[in-house]
Design an enzyme around this catalytic site. Structure first.
Site, PDB file in Angstrom:
ATOM      1  N   ASP A 183       4.453   0.608  11.993  1.00 20.78           N
ATOM      2  CA  ASP A 183       3.179   0.033  11.523  1.00 20.78           C
ATOM      3  C   ASP A 183       2.950  -1.375  12.034  1.00 20.78           C
ATOM      4  OD1 ASP A 183       3.378   1.609   8.233  1.00 20.78           O
ATOM      5  OD2 ASP A 183       2.809   2.373  10.201  1.00 20.78           O
ATOM      6  N   CYS A 191      -4.661  12.470  12.082  1.00 21.42           N
ATOM      7  CA  CYS A 191      -5.492  11.290  12.309  1.00 21.42           C
ATOM      8  C   CYS A 191      -5.234  10.833  13.749  1.00 21.42           C
ATOM      9  CB  CYS A 191      -5.145  10.204  11.311  1.00 21.42           C
ATOM     10  SG  CYS A 191      -3.456   9.692  11.472  1.00 21.42           S
ATOM     11  N   ARG A 224      -9.211  -0.124   4.093  1.00 25.06           N
ATOM     12  CA  ARG A 224      -8.428   0.850   3.312  1.00 25.06           C
ATOM     13  C   ARG A 224      -7.072   0.266   2.951  1.00 25.06           C
ATOM     14  NH1 ARG A 224      -6.721   5.405   6.665  1.00 25.06           N
ATOM     15  NH2 ARG A 224      -5.176   5.343   5.035  1.00 25.06           N
ATOM     16  N   ARG A 247       0.461  14.637  12.302  1.00 26.34           N
ATOM     17  CA  ARG A 247       0.887  14.398  10.914  1.00 26.34           C
ATOM     18  C   ARG A 247       1.202  15.725  10.192  1.00 26.34           C
ATOM     19  NH1 ARG A 247      -1.064   9.164   9.712  1.00 26.34           N
ATOM     20  NH2 ARG A 247       0.596   9.021   8.160  1.00 26.34           N
ATOM     21  N   LYS A 270       0.846  -1.208   0.000  1.00 22.33           N
ATOM     22  CA  LYS A 270       0.000   0.000   0.000  1.00 22.33           C
ATOM     23  C   LYS A 270       0.878   1.254   0.000  1.00 22.33           C
ATOM     24  CE  LYS A 270      -1.632   1.713   3.992  1.00 22.33           C
ATOM     25  NZ  LYS A 270      -1.386   3.155   4.192  1.00 22.33           N
ATOM     26  N   ASN A 271       1.930   1.234   0.839  1.00 23.39           N
ATOM     27  CA  ASN A 271       2.733   2.450   0.993  1.00 23.39           C
ATOM     28  C   ASN A 271       3.750   2.634  -0.123  1.00 23.39           C
ATOM     29  OD1 ASN A 271       1.185   2.959   3.175  1.00 23.39           O
ATOM     30  ND2 ASN A 271       2.716   2.348   4.695  1.00 23.39           N
TER      31      ASN A 271
HETATM   32  C1  EPZ Z   1       4.231   6.910   5.960  1.00 26.13           C
HETATM   33  O1  EPZ Z   1       3.470   7.963   6.525  1.00 26.13           O
HETATM   34  C2  EPZ Z   1       3.281   5.717   5.886  1.00 26.13           C
HETATM   35  N1  EPZ Z   1       2.138   6.041   5.042  1.00 26.13           N
HETATM   36  C3  EPZ Z   1       2.800   5.365   7.302  1.00 26.13           C
HETATM   37  O2  EPZ Z   1       1.982   4.201   7.202  1.00 26.13           O
HETATM   38  C4  EPZ Z   1       4.027   5.023   8.151  1.00 26.13           C
HETATM   39  O3  EPZ Z   1       3.612   4.736   9.464  1.00 26.13           O
HETATM   40  C5  EPZ Z   1       4.989   6.215   8.149  1.00 26.13           C
HETATM   41  O4  EPZ Z   1       5.346   6.557   6.785  1.00 26.13           O
HETATM   42  C6  EPZ Z   1       6.267   5.930   8.923  1.00 26.13           C
HETATM   43  O5  EPZ Z   1       6.881   4.801   8.391  1.00 26.13           O
HETATM   44  C7  EPZ Z   1       2.291   6.014   3.690  1.00 26.13           C
HETATM   45  O6  EPZ Z   1       3.374   5.763   3.173  1.00 26.13           O
HETATM   46  C8  EPZ Z   1       1.069   6.297   2.883  1.00 26.13           C
HETATM   47  P1  EPZ Z   1       6.337  10.244   8.095  1.00 26.13           P
HETATM   48  P2  EPZ Z   1       4.085   9.473   6.550  1.00 26.13           P
HETATM   49  O7  EPZ Z   1       6.259  11.500   7.319  1.00 26.13           O
HETATM   50  O8  EPZ Z   1       4.858   9.718   5.312  1.00 26.13           O
HETATM   51  C9  EPZ Z   1       6.783  13.536  11.428  1.00 26.13           C
HETATM   52  C10 EPZ Z   1       0.100   2.868   7.595  1.00 26.13           C
HETATM   53  O9  EPZ Z   1      -0.456   2.391   8.594  1.00 26.13           O
HETATM   54  N2  EPZ Z   1       6.737  14.511  10.329  1.00 26.13           N
HETATM   55  O10 EPZ Z   1       7.553   9.379   7.964  1.00 26.13           O
HETATM   56  O11 EPZ Z   1       2.993  10.400   6.907  1.00 26.13           O
HETATM   57  C11 EPZ Z   1       5.408  12.962  11.725  1.00 26.13           C
HETATM   58  O12 EPZ Z   1       4.714  13.804  12.609  1.00 26.13           O
HETATM   59  C12 EPZ Z   1       0.597   4.298   7.611  1.00 26.13           C
HETATM   60  O13 EPZ Z   1       0.299   2.245   6.519  1.00 26.13           O
HETATM   61  C13 EPZ Z   1       7.015  15.847  10.594  1.00 26.13           C
HETATM   62  O14 EPZ Z   1       7.301  16.215  11.722  1.00 26.13           O
HETATM   63  O15 EPZ Z   1       5.077   9.341   7.795  1.00 26.13           O
HETATM   64  C14 EPZ Z   1       5.706  11.638  12.338  1.00 26.13           C
HETATM   65  O16 EPZ Z   1       5.907  11.802  13.733  1.00 26.13           O
HETATM   66  C15 EPZ Z   1       0.428   4.945   8.984  1.00 26.13           C
HETATM   67  N3  EPZ Z   1       6.951  16.738   9.575  1.00 26.13           N
HETATM   68  C16 EPZ Z   1       7.024  11.223  11.681  1.00 26.13           C
HETATM   69  O17 EPZ Z   1       7.547  12.389  11.036  1.00 26.13           O
HETATM   70  C17 EPZ Z   1       6.623  16.366   8.284  1.00 26.13           C
HETATM   71  O18 EPZ Z   1       6.599  17.233   7.387  1.00 26.13           O
HETATM   72  C18 EPZ Z   1       6.877  10.121  10.643  1.00 26.13           C
HETATM   73  O19 EPZ Z   1       6.061  10.610   9.630  1.00 26.13           O
HETATM   74  C19 EPZ Z   1       6.329  15.009   8.037  1.00 26.13           C
HETATM   75  C20 EPZ Z   1       6.401  14.097   9.061  1.00 26.13           C
END
Ligand code: EPZ
Length: 421
Positions: free
Chosen positions: A308, A117, A400, A122, A22-23
């Site tokens: 995850d 969420c 989803r 996020r 998915k990701n």
């Molecule tokens: C991706 O989300 C995945 N989703 C998530 O999977 C996964 O948990 C996550 O990466 C971490 O591996 C998809 O790929 C669609 P991040 P993403 O940006 O990109 C902080 C699932 O269940 N952050 O790496 O949103 C944020 O707050 C989902 O499949 C900032 O501070 O994750 C978080 O604490 C859930 N500023 C951390 O980074 C930003 O601009 C990780 O977020 C962006 C993120």
């Protein structure tokens, strides 16, 4: 609202084939915006999130058809707008991945702020930091984010990510592939999904190096052409089924697996006494040979233990005698499943980002709520071993992100029923 009714079942046995990730598929679909040619992607999982992304691309003027099952043919030659439809975007956070390619292809992008969420706020500050570094003006107004490149287009730059954000790394990569000059993403995310996206972009004519490390170099090119690509297997679905075998003390063969992508999960399950064998056929998970013991996990960005899999692993730890701890370092609010597991008789205490599990108590079926995709899967796993029936509501989260969740579990001997209220 639909619910899952999960009955206690015998140890799971059989074989399961893992679907495309998915990701990985969501950013790959967004990357198709970068070319006027057809992009053909295979091994596409059957997910509600994929359908939402299809609708978003169509709302931008794209044409998508499915020549065969699990193959998408995406034609973005008819791109007619760079403003994303709010009704569609609000349904899925990952729709924000269209920002980078829209900016990269047209020099402008306007997308509604992605919602937070249950697992955290996020934020998108790192995505916007990257767009600004490439020379775009970024305006946040009325909950819309607008990025506008200067008349001469985007210019390559060095961008340091304060946190190795997966989404920010992907969005900046897609914006930078056609920028003038070279871009460096420093402290980049290293997830396999980043590598899959870079491989796809390079097939399209991009020049991305270093994906999978914390330093990604992108040399801008004039334009990108169409490409064919097969999505990598879903490492999180793989981990979920490894834990389904473990929690029920069964034996399951999992095929279409990349063992390298699930090393932390394999390591921690082996520490608990679960036998995990890698063979040409796939991954054998054998959980009925040893008395299983407690362990501690701490989630980290890849290659660390994946956030995850935190909640499904916690569900498993509630069934193992002894004290285990789970530390969540990636998201600030990813313990919403703890209260639900405790309603089923688990004994879990939270102290900040640390959960202490006193495992081994019998779980009882209860009415519980899926608070996010992975928490929903965790509750289904707990329901497999809880006495009686576990009724899980808000299961749209699960549908989803897991391809044919119920039929795959049923094929291993689980008894899960989907009912519509
Ligand atoms: C991706 O989300 C995945 N989703 C998530 O999977 C996964 O948990 C996550 O990466 C971490 O591996 C998809 O790929 C669609 P991040 P993403 O940006 O990109 C902080 C699932 O269940 N952050 O790496 O949103 C944020 O707050 C989902 O499949 C900032 O501070 O994750 C978080 O604490 C859930 N500023 C951390 O980074 C930003 O601009 C990780 O977020 C962006 C993120």
């Amino acid at each position: 609202m639909a619910k899952f009714l999960v009955q206690k079942c015998d140890p799971l046995h059989g074989e399961i084939h893992i679907s495309g990730a998915k990701n990985a598929i969501l950013p790959l679909m967004a990357a198709a915006i970068l070319t006027e040619d057809h992009c053909v992607i295979s091994d596409v999982p059957e997910l509600k999130d994929v359908t939402v992304m299809e609708k978003i691309l169509e709302s931008l003027g794209g044409k998508i058809h499915t020549p065969e099952e699990s193959i998408l043919d995406i034609d973005m030659s008819g791109l007619k707008t760079n403003v994303a439809d709010y009704e569609l975007v609000r349904k899925m956070r990952a729709s924000f991945f269209i920002m980078g390619p829209l900016l990269g292809r047209t020099g402008r992008a306007k997308v509604h702020m992605p919602g937070g969420c249950t697992i955290g706020a996020r934020p998108i500050d790192l995505h916007l930091k990257g767009f600004k570094a490439l020379g775009a003006e970024v305006i946040v107004k009325d909950y819309y984010v607008e990025a506008i490149a200067p008349p001469e287009g985007l210019t390559g730059a060095a961008v340091y990510l304060d946190f190795p954000s997966v989404g920010a790394t992907e969005n900046i990569m897609m914006a930078a592939v056609c920028a003038t000059g070279t871009t460096y993403i420093i402290n980049a995310a290293e997830e396999p999904e980043i590598v899959d996206l870079a491989n796809f972009l390079n097939k399209m004519g991009a020049r991305v190096k270093g994906a999978g490390t914390d330093n990604i170099k992108i040399e801008g090119v004039e334009s990108l052409h169409g490409a064919e690509h097969t999505v990598i297997p879903d490492r999180i679905e793989t981990g979920t089924f490894m834990l389904a075998a473990a929690i029920t003390r069964g034996q399951v063969l999992i095929t279409n697996v990349v063992p390298d992508h699930i090393k932390p999960i394999t390591a921690k399950l082996r520490e608990c006494g679960v036998i995990v064998e890698v063979s040409d056929e796939g991954l054998y998970v054998i959980a009925d040979q040893n008395e299983l013991t407690a362990t501690n996990i701490k989630t980290l960005p890849y290659p660390g233990f994946p956030t995850d899999i935190q909640s499904p692993f916690m569900a498993f730890l509630t069934t193992v005698e002894g004290a285990s701890t789970v530390i969540e370092t990636v998201f600030e609010n990813r313990f919403m499943h703890v209260a639900e597991l405790n309603r089923m008789g688990a004994n879990i205490r939270i102290d900040g980002n640390k959960a202490m599990i006193q495992g081994g108590k019998k779980l009882e079926g209860a009415q519980v709520i899926a608070t996010d995709l992975r928490a929903g899967a965790a509750l289904a796993l707990a329901g497999l071993v809880a006495d009686g029936t576990t009724e899980i509501s808000e299961i749209y989260h699960i549908e989803r992100g897991y391809d044919n969740f119920i039929s795959k579990f049923k094929s291993l001997g689980a008894n899960i029923l989907r009912i519509d209220d």
